[in-house]
Design an enzyme around this catalytic site. Structure first.
Site, PDB file in Angstrom:
ATOM      1  N   TYR A   6      -0.824 -13.821   7.204  1.00 36.66           N
ATOM      2  CA  TYR A   6      -0.265 -13.738   8.552  1.00 36.66           C
ATOM      3  C   TYR A   6      -1.320 -14.187   9.550  1.00 36.66           C
ATOM      4  CZ  TYR A   6       2.598 -11.667  12.302  1.00 36.66           C
ATOM      5  OH  TYR A   6       3.376 -11.462  13.410  1.00 36.66           O
ATOM      6  N   ALA A 107      11.322  -5.741  10.577  1.00 36.70           N
ATOM      7  CA  ALA A 107      12.304  -4.680  10.837  1.00 36.70           C
ATOM      8  C   ALA A 107      13.491  -5.258  11.601  1.00 36.70           C
ATOM      9  CB  ALA A 107      11.659  -3.538  11.614  1.00 36.70           C
ATOM     10  N   GLU A 150      12.149  -5.165   6.148  1.00 37.34           N
ATOM     11  CA  GLU A 150      10.907  -4.489   5.785  1.00 37.34           C
ATOM     12  C   GLU A 150      11.031  -2.977   5.893  1.00 37.34           C
ATOM     13  OE1 GLU A 150       6.113  -4.890   6.550  1.00 37.34           O
ATOM     14  OE2 GLU A 150       7.496  -5.719   8.029  1.00 37.34           O
ATOM     15  N   GLU A 156       6.174   4.068  12.365  1.00 34.87           N
ATOM     16  CA  GLU A 156       6.567   2.818  13.008  1.00 34.87           C
ATOM     17  C   GLU A 156       8.073   2.622  13.048  1.00 34.87           C
ATOM     18  OE1 GLU A 156       4.185  -0.662  12.019  1.00 34.87           O
ATOM     19  OE2 GLU A 156       2.704   0.637  11.060  1.00 34.87           O
ATOM     20  N   ASP A 183       5.796  -3.708   1.637  1.00 30.57           N
ATOM     21  CA  ASP A 183       4.439  -3.952   2.135  1.00 30.57           C
ATOM     22  C   ASP A 183       3.546  -2.850   1.573  1.00 30.57           C
ATOM     23  OD1 ASP A 183       2.122  -3.537   3.926  1.00 30.57           O
ATOM     24  OD2 ASP A 183       3.047  -5.011   5.235  1.00 30.57           O
ATOM     25  N   PHE A 185       0.740  -1.639   2.463  1.00 34.82           N
ATOM     26  CA  PHE A 185       0.195  -0.695   3.440  1.00 34.82           C
ATOM     27  C   PHE A 185       1.189   0.426   3.716  1.00 34.82           C
ATOM     28  CE2 PHE A 185       0.009   0.671   7.905  1.00 34.82           C
ATOM     29  CZ  PHE A 185      -1.240   1.267   7.911  1.00 34.82           C
ATOM     30  N   HIS A 186       2.438   0.068   3.946  1.00 38.97           N
ATOM     31  CA  HIS A 186       3.458   1.073   4.245  1.00 38.97           C
ATOM     32  C   HIS A 186       3.813   1.885   3.000  1.00 38.97           C
ATOM     33  CE1 HIS A 186       3.906  -0.705   8.182  1.00 38.97           C
ATOM     34  NE2 HIS A 186       4.097  -1.891   7.635  1.00 38.97           N
ATOM     35  N   HIS A 209       4.544  -8.128   1.183  1.00 33.88           N
ATOM     36  CA  HIS A 209       3.319  -8.151   1.982  1.00 33.88           C
ATOM     37  C   HIS A 209       2.240  -7.337   1.288  1.00 33.88           C
ATOM     38  CE1 HIS A 209       4.357  -9.327   6.428  1.00 33.88           C
ATOM     39  NE2 HIS A 209       4.467 -10.326   5.575  1.00 33.88           N
ATOM     40  N   ARG A 215      -6.155  -1.575   6.018  1.00 31.61           N
ATOM     41  CA  ARG A 215      -5.657  -2.794   6.657  1.00 31.61           C
ATOM     42  C   ARG A 215      -6.595  -3.984   6.493  1.00 31.61           C
ATOM     43  NH1 ARG A 215      -0.515  -2.093  10.088  1.00 31.61           N
ATOM     44  NH2 ARG A 215      -0.056  -3.523   8.386  1.00 31.61           N
ATOM     45  N   GLU A 244      -1.265  -9.324   4.975  1.00 26.21           N
ATOM     46  CA  GLU A 244      -1.132  -9.034   6.403  1.00 26.21           C
ATOM     47  C   GLU A 244      -2.242  -8.075   6.835  1.00 26.21           C
ATOM     48  OE1 GLU A 244       2.520  -7.857   9.413  1.00 26.21           O
ATOM     49  OE2 GLU A 244       2.121  -6.573   7.694  1.00 26.21           O
TER      50      GLU A 244
END
Length: 288
Positions: A6, A107, A150, A156, A183, A185-186, A209, A215, A244
């Site tokens: 990204y 999203a 996503e 978030e 993703d 991270f999530h 992702h 991060r 990302e």
């Protein structure tokens, strides 16, 4: 698989010169550049041609990422917002087709970042969002565009937090150009097992992702990359993997992503470039 990054990894503001990053990621060993969708509907014919030609000349495919604004919320209780969002997406999809970009993720069913100070009704918003994505799917089909929804962490968004919710939502939408987007991270925040979440998404996984729990670029944290690679192999995933990372504090990017400290000791462009180059080699080794 195709590996990308990204553009905002290098930026403090969302606005950027995508041509610069196309050339950069080609030099660093990537196949893809994920660009932000927000400015694309306002691109002139000359801007579209320049970006398309630059990507073609450098052998880079373009994917698009979008965190919809409040006014582009396909699950909004305001019918005017939903109608306005559809008109905006029509223009976006036309530009994406001209760029040769067939994948958008984010999203798309909601907006980002969510204002949790406003009243929320997950059940009703879910129903409206399913209907909204069905309409969006019909707009995207003539342009051969895949919509990837996503699953975000609870801080978030509130509609899709887990792979299981993503699968349920996509099945309710029931459109062949709508998939689940995960993703790491999530997933690190929400999932009991990252590998099980990937297997839950299965054939519905349309976009993936990557990033560390801190991060940083893949390889500079504690994500179970071998486990992730094995799960992707088990479901036969052969599409796109886009890292990302976010490491810069300051600017609108730092504020929106909540980066309150410099994640890396050296934030020079040269160091960021080297980290990205080493990371894509690491990612290919672990996930291909």
């Amino acid at each position: 698989m195709k590996h990308g990054i990204y553009y905002a990894y290098w930026e403090k503001e969302w606005a950027a010169d995508y041509l610069y990053y196309v050339e950069k990621v080609a030099r660093l060993g990537f196949d893809l550049l994920e660009i932000g969708a927000a400015p694309l509907p306002e691109y002139s014919a000359d801007q579209i041609k320049a970006l398309r030609d630059c990507a073609s000349q450098n052998g880079i495919q373009l994917t698009a990422g979008y965190g919809p604004t409040y006014d582009h919320n396909m699950g909004s209780s305001d019918a005017g917002i939903r109608a306005g969002a559809l008109e905006w997406y029509k223009r976006l999809f036309d530009v994406m087709e001209q760029l040769g970009s067939t994948c958008i993720g984010g999203a798309l069913y909601s907006y980002w970042p969510v204002d949790f100070g406003k009243p929320l009704n997950k059940a009703e918003d879910w129903k409206r969002a399913v209907d909204g994505i069905q309409k969006l799917s019909e707009l995207a089909k003539p342009h051969n565009i895949q919509l990837n929804l996503e699953c975000l962490n609870r801080f978030e968004n509130y509609l899709l937090n887990t792979a299981q919710e993503g699968v349920q939502f996509v099945k309710e939408v029931d459109c062949d150009n709508v998939g689940v987007m995960l993703d790491t991270f999530h997933m690190n925040i929400e999932e009991t097992s990252i590998s099980s979440a990937i297997r839950t998404a299965g054939s519905l996984l349309g976009h993936f992702h990557t990033g560390e729990c801190n991060r940083m670029v893949p390889g500079k944290g504690r994500m179970p990359w071998r486990e992730i690679g094995n799960a992707l192999k088990d479901i036969g995933y052969q599409k796109r993997i886009v890292m990302e990372p976010f490491v810069n504090m300051g600017g609108q990017v730092g504020q929106d992503i909540k980066i309150w400290r410099p994640i890396c000791g050296d934030l020079s462009e040269e160091r960021l470039d080297l980290d990205a180059k080493e990371s894509v080699a690491f990612q290919r080794f672990m996930l291909d």
